[in-house]
Design a protein around this motif. Structure first.
Motif, PDB file in Angstrom:
ATOM      1  N   VAL A  40       0.876  -1.148  -0.204  1.00 53.37           N
ATOM      2  CA  VAL A  40      -0.187  -0.027  -0.099  1.00 53.37           C
ATOM      3  C   VAL A  40       0.913   1.196  -0.028  1.00 53.37           C
ATOM      4  CG1 VAL A  40      -1.573   1.482   1.197  1.00 53.37           C
ATOM      5  CG2 VAL A  40      -2.142  -1.008   1.399  1.00 53.37           C
ATOM      6  N   LEU A  41       2.147   1.217   0.871  1.00 56.37           N
ATOM      7  CA  LEU A  41       2.828   2.545   1.036  1.00 56.37           C
ATOM      8  C   LEU A  41       3.499   2.775  -0.444  1.00 56.37           C
ATOM      9  CD1 LEU A  41       4.198   4.546   2.386  1.00 56.37           C
ATOM     10  CD2 LEU A  41       5.914   2.843   3.168  1.00 56.37           C
ATOM     11  N   THR A  42       4.208   1.723  -1.059  1.00 52.40           N
ATOM     12  CA  THR A  42       4.733   2.070  -2.339  1.00 52.40           C
ATOM     13  C   THR A  42       3.743   2.445  -3.449  1.00 52.40           C
ATOM     14  OG1 THR A  42       4.843  -0.248  -2.827  1.00 52.40           O
ATOM     15  CG2 THR A  42       6.687   0.492  -1.835  1.00 52.40           C
ATOM     16  N   ARG A  43       2.733   1.988  -3.406  1.00 46.96           N
ATOM     17  CA  ARG A  43       1.691   2.210  -4.547  1.00 46.96           C
ATOM     18  C   ARG A  43       0.907   3.609  -4.231  1.00 46.96           C
ATOM     19  NH1 ARG A  43       0.145  -3.318  -3.559  1.00 46.96           N
ATOM     20  NH2 ARG A  43      -1.645  -2.654  -2.470  1.00 46.96           N
ATOM     21  N   PHE A  44       1.108   4.075  -2.991  1.00 42.72           N
ATOM     22  CA  PHE A  44       0.325   5.262  -2.596  1.00 42.72           C
ATOM     23  C   PHE A  44       1.557   6.337  -2.905  1.00 42.72           C
ATOM     24  CE2 PHE A  44       0.469   8.490   1.023  1.00 42.72           C
ATOM     25  CZ  PHE A  44      -0.659   9.206   0.762  1.00 42.72           C
ATOM     26  N   ILE A  45       2.748   6.182  -2.596  1.00 44.70           N
ATOM     27  CA  ILE A  45       3.923   7.103  -3.239  1.00 44.70           C
ATOM     28  C   ILE A  45       3.909   7.373  -4.717  1.00 44.70           C
ATOM     29  CG2 ILE A  45       6.202   7.234  -3.431  1.00 44.70           C
ATOM     30  CD1 ILE A  45       6.494   6.156  -0.651  1.00 44.70           C
ATOM     31  N   ARG A  46       3.733   6.163  -5.509  1.00 44.05           N
ATOM     32  CA  ARG A  46       3.596   6.116  -7.158  1.00 44.05           C
ATOM     33  C   ARG A  46       2.393   6.858  -7.620  1.00 44.05           C
ATOM     34  NH1 ARG A  46       7.603   2.957  -9.423  1.00 44.05           N
ATOM     35  NH2 ARG A  46       8.854   1.783  -8.150  1.00 44.05           N
ATOM     36  N   SER A  47       1.487   6.726  -6.682  1.00 36.93           N
ATOM     37  CA  SER A  47       0.344   7.326  -7.382  1.00 36.93           C
ATOM     38  C   SER A  47       0.057   8.956  -7.269  1.00 36.93           C
ATOM     39  CB  SER A  47      -0.966   6.825  -6.430  1.00 36.93           C
ATOM     40  OG  SER A  47      -1.175   7.344  -5.110  1.00 36.93           O
ATOM     41  N   LEU A  48       1.297   9.422  -6.553  1.00 38.03           N
ATOM     42  CA  LEU A  48       1.242  11.006  -6.366  1.00 38.03           C
ATOM     43  C   LEU A  48       2.424  11.560  -7.129  1.00 38.03           C
ATOM     44  CD1 LEU A  48       1.312  10.715  -2.242  1.00 38.03           C
ATOM     45  CD2 LEU A  48      -0.627  11.355  -3.929  1.00 38.03           C
ATOM     46  N   SER A  49       1.819  12.828  -7.625  1.00 41.99           N
ATOM     47  CA  SER A  49       2.986  13.623  -8.271  1.00 41.99           C
ATOM     48  C   SER A  49       3.842  14.211  -7.319  1.00 41.99           C
ATOM     49  CB  SER A  49       2.077  14.948  -8.948  1.00 41.99           C
ATOM     50  OG  SER A  49       1.663  15.780  -8.061  1.00 41.99           O
ATOM     51  N   GLU A  50       5.006  14.530  -7.881  1.00 42.25           N
ATOM     52  CA  GLU A  50       6.221  15.125  -7.197  1.00 42.25           C
ATOM     53  C   GLU A  50       5.458  16.298  -6.336  1.00 42.25           C
ATOM     54  OE1 GLU A  50       9.655  17.979  -8.328  1.00 42.25           O
ATOM     55  OE2 GLU A  50       9.559  16.293  -9.361  1.00 42.25           O
ATOM     56  N   LYS A  51       4.704  17.160  -6.728  1.00 36.55           N
ATOM     57  CA  LYS A  51       4.076  18.171  -5.923  1.00 36.55           C
ATOM     58  C   LYS A  51       3.237  17.877  -5.083  1.00 36.55           C
ATOM     59  CE  LYS A  51       2.867  22.591  -5.364  1.00 36.55           C
ATOM     60  NZ  LYS A  51       3.963  23.451  -4.738  1.00 36.55           N
ATOM     61  N   GLN A  52       2.383  16.921  -5.220  1.00 38.51           N
ATOM     62  CA  GLN A  52       1.554  16.351  -4.370  1.00 38.51           C
ATOM     63  C   GLN A  52       2.390  15.713  -3.141  1.00 38.51           C
ATOM     64  OE1 GLN A  52      -0.672  13.601  -6.641  1.00 38.51           O
ATOM     65  NE2 GLN A  52      -2.485  14.630  -6.515  1.00 38.51           N
ATOM     66  N   ARG A  53       3.413  15.055  -3.395  1.00 36.28           N
ATOM     67  CA  ARG A  53       4.269  14.268  -2.303  1.00 36.28           C
ATOM     68  C   ARG A  53       5.003  15.474  -1.533  1.00 36.28           C
ATOM     69  NH1 ARG A  53       6.488  10.884  -6.337  1.00 36.28           N
ATOM     70  NH2 ARG A  53       8.444  11.664  -6.128  1.00 36.28           N
ATOM     71  N   SER A  54       5.220  16.453  -2.187  1.00 35.81           N
ATOM     72  CA  SER A  54       6.051  17.694  -1.483  1.00 35.81           C
ATOM     73  C   SER A  54       5.127  18.239  -0.425  1.00 35.81           C
ATOM     74  CB  SER A  54       6.648  18.496  -2.451  1.00 35.81           C
ATOM     75  OG  SER A  54       5.530  19.440  -3.052  1.00 35.81           O
ATOM     76  N   LEU A  55       3.889  18.246  -0.740  1.00 33.67           N
ATOM     77  CA  LEU A  55       3.152  18.793   0.307  1.00 33.67           C
ATOM     78  C   LEU A  55       2.563  17.948   1.423  1.00 33.67           C
ATOM     79  CD1 LEU A  55       0.592  20.700  -2.481  1.00 33.67           C
ATOM     80  CD2 LEU A  55       2.487  21.619  -0.777  1.00 33.67           C
ATOM     81  N   LEU A  56       2.854  16.644   1.199  1.00 31.52           N
ATOM     82  CA  LEU A  56       2.226  15.690   2.341  1.00 31.52           C
ATOM     83  C   LEU A  56       3.534  15.189   3.347  1.00 31.52           C
ATOM     84  CD1 LEU A  56      -0.162  13.458  -0.119  1.00 31.52           C
ATOM     85  CD2 LEU A  56      -0.399  15.221   1.476  1.00 31.52           C
ATOM     86  N   ILE A  57       4.498  15.728   3.067  1.00 29.08           N
ATOM     87  CA  ILE A  57       5.691  15.291   4.007  1.00 29.08           C
ATOM     88  C   ILE A  57       6.016  16.336   5.223  1.00 29.08           C
ATOM     89  CG2 ILE A  57       8.144  14.714   4.156  1.00 29.08           C
ATOM     90  CD1 ILE A  57       6.724  12.577   2.791  1.00 29.08           C
ATOM     91  N   ASP A  58       6.175  15.845   6.168  1.00 29.26           N
ATOM     92  CA  ASP A  58       6.602  16.891   7.300  1.00 29.26           C
ATOM     93  C   ASP A  58       8.112  17.248   7.103  1.00 29.26           C
ATOM     94  OD1 ASP A  58       7.987  17.850   9.736  1.00 29.26           O
ATOM     95  OD2 ASP A  58       6.225  16.958  10.716  1.00 29.26           O
ATOM     96  N   PRO A  59       8.542  18.558   6.606  1.00 29.35           N
ATOM     97  CA  PRO A  59       9.770  18.770   6.372  1.00 29.35           C
ATOM     98  C   PRO A  59      11.051  18.801   7.361  1.00 29.35           C
ATOM     99  CG  PRO A  59       8.424  20.858   6.668  1.00 29.35           C
ATOM    100  CD  PRO A  59       7.385  19.689   6.751  1.00 29.35           C
ATOM    101  N   ILE A  60      10.541  18.545   8.623  1.00 28.56           N
ATOM    102  CA  ILE A  60      11.467  18.411   9.649  1.00 28.56           C
ATOM    103  C   ILE A  60      11.809  17.041  10.022  1.00 28.56           C
ATOM    104  CG2 ILE A  60      11.949  19.148  12.128  1.00 28.56           C
ATOM    105  CD1 ILE A  60      11.836  21.534  10.012  1.00 28.56           C
TER     106      ILE A  60
END
Length: 330
Positions: free
Chosen positions: A166-186
């Motif tokens: 589920v995790l890898t499929r979730f990451i692959r389903s997201l665009s680069e921009k979407q992923r950048s907005l879903l990660i805690d940057p710290i």
């Protein structure tokens, strides 16, 4: 300041990094273990697994830094990228490429840097395993060989087949921009929105497989005490330490999310209630035995750890429902 050169195979590198899905993705325990060991072995404050990608360098694992990325044009790793051998800067203030670099003049005030290029399974350079310190130092031939050996460990992890879950499929389903907005940057985990989105997908998958799903909740015992004793600036160190320790304790395939300044939740699919209880006990034990060192001060991190196991007959809930149930049980 000299900006890094762009490799001749930049487009090929970028495509390979996209396939791996390791930029704008959560930190992983398998890389954290290597950077922790590197810090201890070389006695440096900072060790990073860096992926140089487009306009940024993304830290897939970081010890001693408080950001998941920096601009490529000021990066030391961008220079190391075009070398086959270790790039060593023993005193950045004396190096014409770096003496006026903002990472030298301002935080983190880099003086020493050593970066060994790391490659994927096809020999394409992805980035570096690098060491950073705020004090100039010598780096011997033996040190260089040791850093190469550590880098080979990183390469071995990168070369492993990507698991279909589920995790890898979730990451692959997201665009680069979407992923950048879903990660805690710290802390390098999913933020609350990203975590709830992933949890909804995990709930759907678990319901189809008629399995159980466990959530593990880890919260600082007293954030007010931490702030009064160590100061608000040190909260970042406590959060990073806590996230890293949780990641290192969880089974393969589990994910964590930051759901507030003082709390994390982990998803553990397919675990029985008994196994989850054992995991909770193990996490508590790790926190009781592992010391955080922050700016010369050593401390045990007091946390409260609880869990919630969702059985197949209750898997019609949403991620928000599950998190609310976990918090209310706590």
């Amino acid at each position: 300041m000299k900006k890094p050169d762009i490799p001749d195979n930049e487009e090929e590198r970028t495509r390979a990094i996209d396939v791996l899905g390791i930029v704008y993705s959560p930190s992983e325990a398998r890389f954290d273990r290597i950077t922790r060991l590197a810090c201890r072995h070389f006695e440096v404050h900072t060790a990073l697994v860096t992926i140089v990608y487009k306009e940024i360098q993304w830290f897939k694992s970081l010890q001693g830094m408080n950001a998941c990325s920096t601009d490529r044009e000021v990066s030391f790793c961008g220079h190391a990228l075009v070398n086959e051998e270790v790039l060593v800067v023993e005193n950045a203030l004396l190096d014409p490429r770096f003496f006026d670099n903002p990472l030298v003049l301002e935080g983190p005030k880099i003086r020493f840097y050593a970066g060994q290029p790391i490659k994927d399974a096809f020999g394409l350079t992805m980035g570096t395993l690098c060491l950073i310190d705020s004090t100039p130092r010598n780096f011997s031939d033996e040190d260089r060989q040791d850093l190469r050996d550590f880098a080979r460990l990183v390469e071995a992890e990168i070369a492993k087949p990507i698991e279909d879950n589920v995790l890898t499929r979730f990451i692959r389903s997201l665009s680069e921009k979407q992923r950048s907005l879903l990660i805690d940057p710290i802390v390098g985990s999913w933020n609350r929105v990203g975590f709830e989105t992933l949890l909804n997908k995990q709930i759907e998958q678990t319901a189809l497989q008629k399995e159980t799903l466990s959530l593990v909740y880890v919260k600082f015992g007293s954030i007010d005490m931490i702030m009064s004793r160590f100061g608000s600036d040190r909260i970042v160190d406590f959060r990073k330490f806590t996230a890293s320790l949780i990641r290192d304790t969880l089974p393969n395939g589990a994910s964590i999310g930051s759901i507030g300044a003082d709390a994390f939740v982990a998803i553990c699919a397919g675990m029985s209630a008994t196994d989850t209880e054992r995991l909770v006990a193990h996490i508590k034990e790790r926190f009781l035995k592992t010391t955080l060192e922050t700016h010369g001060i050593k401390a045990l991190v007091d946390v409260e750890v609880t869990s919630l196991t969702i059985t197949d007959d209750k898997l019609k809930c949403t991620a928000g429902d599950a998190i609310d149930a976990l918090l209310s049980a706590h």
